[in-house]
Motif scaffolding. Structure first.
Motif, PDB file in Angstrom:
ATOM      1  N   VAL A  47       0.880  -1.166   0.000  1.00  0.00           N
ATOM      2  CA  VAL A  47       0.000   0.000   0.000  1.00  0.00           C
ATOM      3  C   VAL A  47       0.918   1.215   0.000  1.00  0.00           C
ATOM      4  O   VAL A  47       1.934   1.228   0.691  1.00  0.00           O
ATOM      5  N   PRO A  48       0.609   2.225  -0.770  1.00  0.00           N
ATOM      6  CA  PRO A  48       1.521   3.362  -0.890  1.00  0.00           C
ATOM      7  C   PRO A  48       1.841   4.029   0.441  1.00  0.00           C
ATOM      8  O   PRO A  48       0.977   4.185   1.295  1.00  0.00           O
ATOM      9  N   VAL A  49       3.108   4.387   0.569  1.00  0.00           N
ATOM     10  CA  VAL A  49       3.553   5.186   1.702  1.00  0.00           C
ATOM     11  C   VAL A  49       3.230   6.629   1.353  1.00  0.00           C
ATOM     12  O   VAL A  49       3.390   7.043   0.214  1.00  0.00           O
ATOM     13  N   GLY A  50       2.777   7.405   2.303  1.00  0.00           N
ATOM     14  CA  GLY A  50       2.454   8.799   2.042  1.00  0.00           C
ATOM     15  C   GLY A  50       1.164   9.196   2.725  1.00  0.00           C
ATOM     16  O   GLY A  50       0.792  10.349   2.742  1.00  0.00           O
ATOM     17  N   GLY A  51       0.454   8.233   3.269  1.00  0.00           N
ATOM     18  CA  GLY A  51      -0.724   8.517   4.074  1.00  0.00           C
ATOM     19  C   GLY A  51      -1.996   8.767   3.295  1.00  0.00           C
ATOM     20  O   GLY A  51      -2.016   9.500   2.320  1.00  0.00           O
ATOM     21  N   GLY A  52      -3.056   8.101   3.715  1.00  0.00           N
ATOM     22  CA  GLY A  52      -4.373   8.341   3.172  1.00  0.00           C
ATOM     23  C   GLY A  52      -4.729   7.593   1.905  1.00  0.00           C
ATOM     24  O   GLY A  52      -5.842   7.705   1.420  1.00  0.00           O
ATOM     25  N   TRP A  53      -3.806   6.837   1.341  1.00  0.00           N
ATOM     26  CA  TRP A  53      -4.085   6.107   0.100  1.00  0.00           C
ATOM     27  C   TRP A  53      -4.931   4.882   0.395  1.00  0.00           C
ATOM     28  O   TRP A  53      -4.639   4.123   1.307  1.00  0.00           O
ATOM     29  N   GLU A  54      -5.979   4.691  -0.379  1.00  0.00           N
ATOM     30  CA  GLU A  54      -6.862   3.534  -0.233  1.00  0.00           C
ATOM     31  C   GLU A  54      -6.781   2.678  -1.489  1.00  0.00           C
ATOM     32  O   GLU A  54      -6.841   3.206  -2.603  1.00  0.00           O
ATOM     33  N   PRO A  55      -6.658   1.349  -1.323  1.00  0.00           N
ATOM     34  CA  PRO A  55      -6.717   0.488  -2.508  1.00  0.00           C
ATOM     35  C   PRO A  55      -8.144   0.464  -3.043  1.00  0.00           C
ATOM     36  O   PRO A  55      -9.090   0.266  -2.291  1.00  0.00           O
ATOM     37  N   LEU A  56      -8.298   0.705  -4.340  1.00  0.00           N
ATOM     38  CA  LEU A  56      -9.620   0.710  -4.956  1.00  0.00           C
ATOM     39  C   LEU A  56      -9.863  -0.560  -5.748  1.00  0.00           C
ATOM     40  O   LEU A  56     -10.952  -1.130  -5.698  1.00  0.00           O
ATOM     41  N   VAL A  57      -8.869  -1.004  -6.515  1.00  0.00           N
ATOM     42  CA  VAL A  57      -9.000  -2.191  -7.361  1.00  0.00           C
ATOM     43  C   VAL A  57      -7.642  -2.866  -7.464  1.00  0.00           C
ATOM     44  O   VAL A  57      -6.620  -2.193  -7.560  1.00  0.00           O
ATOM     45  N   GLU A  58      -7.651  -4.196  -7.443  1.00  0.00           N
ATOM     46  CA  GLU A  58      -6.466  -4.954  -7.821  1.00  0.00           C
ATOM     47  C   GLU A  58      -6.939  -6.140  -8.636  1.00  0.00           C
ATOM     48  O   GLU A  58      -7.782  -6.907  -8.184  1.00  0.00           O
ATOM     49  N   THR A  59      -6.412  -6.249  -9.835  1.00  0.00           N
ATOM     50  CA  THR A  59      -6.873  -7.309 -10.718  1.00  0.00           C
ATOM     51  C   THR A  59      -5.741  -7.780 -11.623  1.00  0.00           C
ATOM     52  O   THR A  59      -4.972  -6.969 -12.115  1.00  0.00           O
ATOM     53  N   PRO A  60      -5.614  -9.079 -11.828  1.00  0.00           N
ATOM     54  CA  PRO A  60      -4.641  -9.569 -12.801  1.00  0.00           C
ATOM     55  C   PRO A  60      -5.158  -9.308 -14.215  1.00  0.00           C
ATOM     56  O   PRO A  60      -6.353  -9.191 -14.427  1.00  0.00           O
ATOM     57  N   PHE A  61      -4.249  -9.177 -15.159  1.00  0.00           N
ATOM     58  CA  PHE A  61      -4.680  -9.007 -16.542  1.00  0.00           C
ATOM     59  C   PHE A  61      -3.637  -9.556 -17.497  1.00  0.00           C
ATOM     60  O   PHE A  61      -2.478  -9.731 -17.145  1.00  0.00           O
ATOM     61  N   ASP A  62      -4.086  -9.846 -18.694  1.00  0.00           N
ATOM     62  CA  ASP A  62      -3.211 -10.277 -19.780  1.00  0.00           C
ATOM     63  C   ASP A  62      -2.899  -9.070 -20.645  1.00  0.00           C
ATOM     64  O   ASP A  62      -3.800  -8.327 -21.014  1.00  0.00           O
ATOM     65  N   ALA A  63      -1.633  -8.900 -20.975  1.00  0.00           N
ATOM     66  CA  ALA A  63      -1.234  -7.797 -21.856  1.00  0.00           C
ATOM     67  C   ALA A  63      -0.357  -8.372 -22.946  1.00  0.00           C
ATOM     68  O   ALA A  63       0.791  -8.708 -22.709  1.00  0.00           O
ATOM     69  N   GLY A  64      -0.918  -8.529 -24.109  1.00  0.00           N
ATOM     70  CA  GLY A  64      -0.141  -9.030 -25.231  1.00  0.00           C
ATOM     71  C   GLY A  64       0.430 -10.412 -24.991  1.00  0.00           C
ATOM     72  O   GLY A  64       1.562 -10.694 -25.358  1.00  0.00           O
ATOM     73  N   GLY A  65      -0.345 -11.278 -24.341  1.00  0.00           N
ATOM     74  CA  GLY A  65       0.106 -12.640 -24.078  1.00  0.00           C
ATOM     75  C   GLY A  65       0.915 -12.794 -22.804  1.00  0.00           C
ATOM     76  O   GLY A  65       1.292 -13.895 -22.430  1.00  0.00           O
ATOM     77  N   VAL A  66       1.188 -11.702 -22.109  1.00  0.00           N
ATOM     78  CA  VAL A  66       1.903 -11.767 -20.831  1.00  0.00           C
ATOM     79  C   VAL A  66       0.851 -11.811 -19.734  1.00  0.00           C
ATOM     80  O   VAL A  66       0.079 -10.882 -19.571  1.00  0.00           O
ATOM     81  N   SER A  67       0.800 -12.918 -18.992  1.00  0.00           N
ATOM     82  CA  SER A  67      -0.286 -13.079 -18.023  1.00  0.00           C
ATOM     83  C   SER A  67       0.159 -12.917 -16.578  1.00  0.00           C
ATOM     84  O   SER A  67      -0.613 -13.192 -15.675  1.00  0.00           O
ATOM     85  N   ASP A  68       1.386 -12.491 -16.352  1.00  0.00           N
ATOM     86  CA  ASP A  68       1.834 -12.358 -14.968  1.00  0.00           C
ATOM     87  C   ASP A  68       1.852 -10.895 -14.524  1.00  0.00           C
ATOM     88  O   ASP A  68       2.719 -10.451 -13.793  1.00  0.00           O
TER      89      ASP A  68
END
Length: 123
Positions: A47-68
């Motif tokens: 989670v970002p250092v700097g205070g007040g940051w909230e995670p909104l979304v985290e999702t895996p995705f494929d980009a041009g055949g790269v799935s990691d």
């Protein structure tokens, strides 16, 4: 009625897998909505250092055949001198920071709930 406007952006990339200070957009003032979109390897991302940051979304995705890869989005309401630093575990990180004006949001929890509702299938 004001409409949300992306007033400024900044990009950051790092291949070291260490603490990466995210370049913040120019002109941040208290009340702006700040959103950081982070593309990173599937290894852990702090989670970002700097205070007040909230995670909104985290999702895996494929980009041009790269799935990691994952996309993680963090947000906060600016206080004026905002910073953000990310740490990924040995992975390259690319971030785009957005400064949004005219958004009408009073707290980041509202956005977090809306993102969770929009990305979760109904029961």
């Amino acid at each position: 009625m004001a409409f949300p406007i992306i007033a400024s952006t900044a990009t950051t990339s790092d291949a070291s897998g260490t603490a990466t200070p995210v370049t913040m957009p120019a002109g941040i003032v208290a009340g702006n909505l700040l959103v950081v979109l982070v593309a990173h390897g599937k290894a852990a991302l702090s989670v970002p250092v700097g205070g007040g940051w909230e995670p909104l979304v985290e999702t895996p995705f494929d980009a041009g055949g790269v799935s990691d890869l994952s996309l993680t989005i963090y947000g906060k309401i600016a206080v004026g001198a905002d910073t953000c630093s990310l740490v990924s575990t040995g992975e390259e990180t690319v971030a785009v920071a957005l400064r949004i004006t005219g958004h009408g949001v009073n707290d980041i929890d509202t956005i977090a709930r809306d993102f969770a509702r929009a990305t979760s299938p109904p029961p």
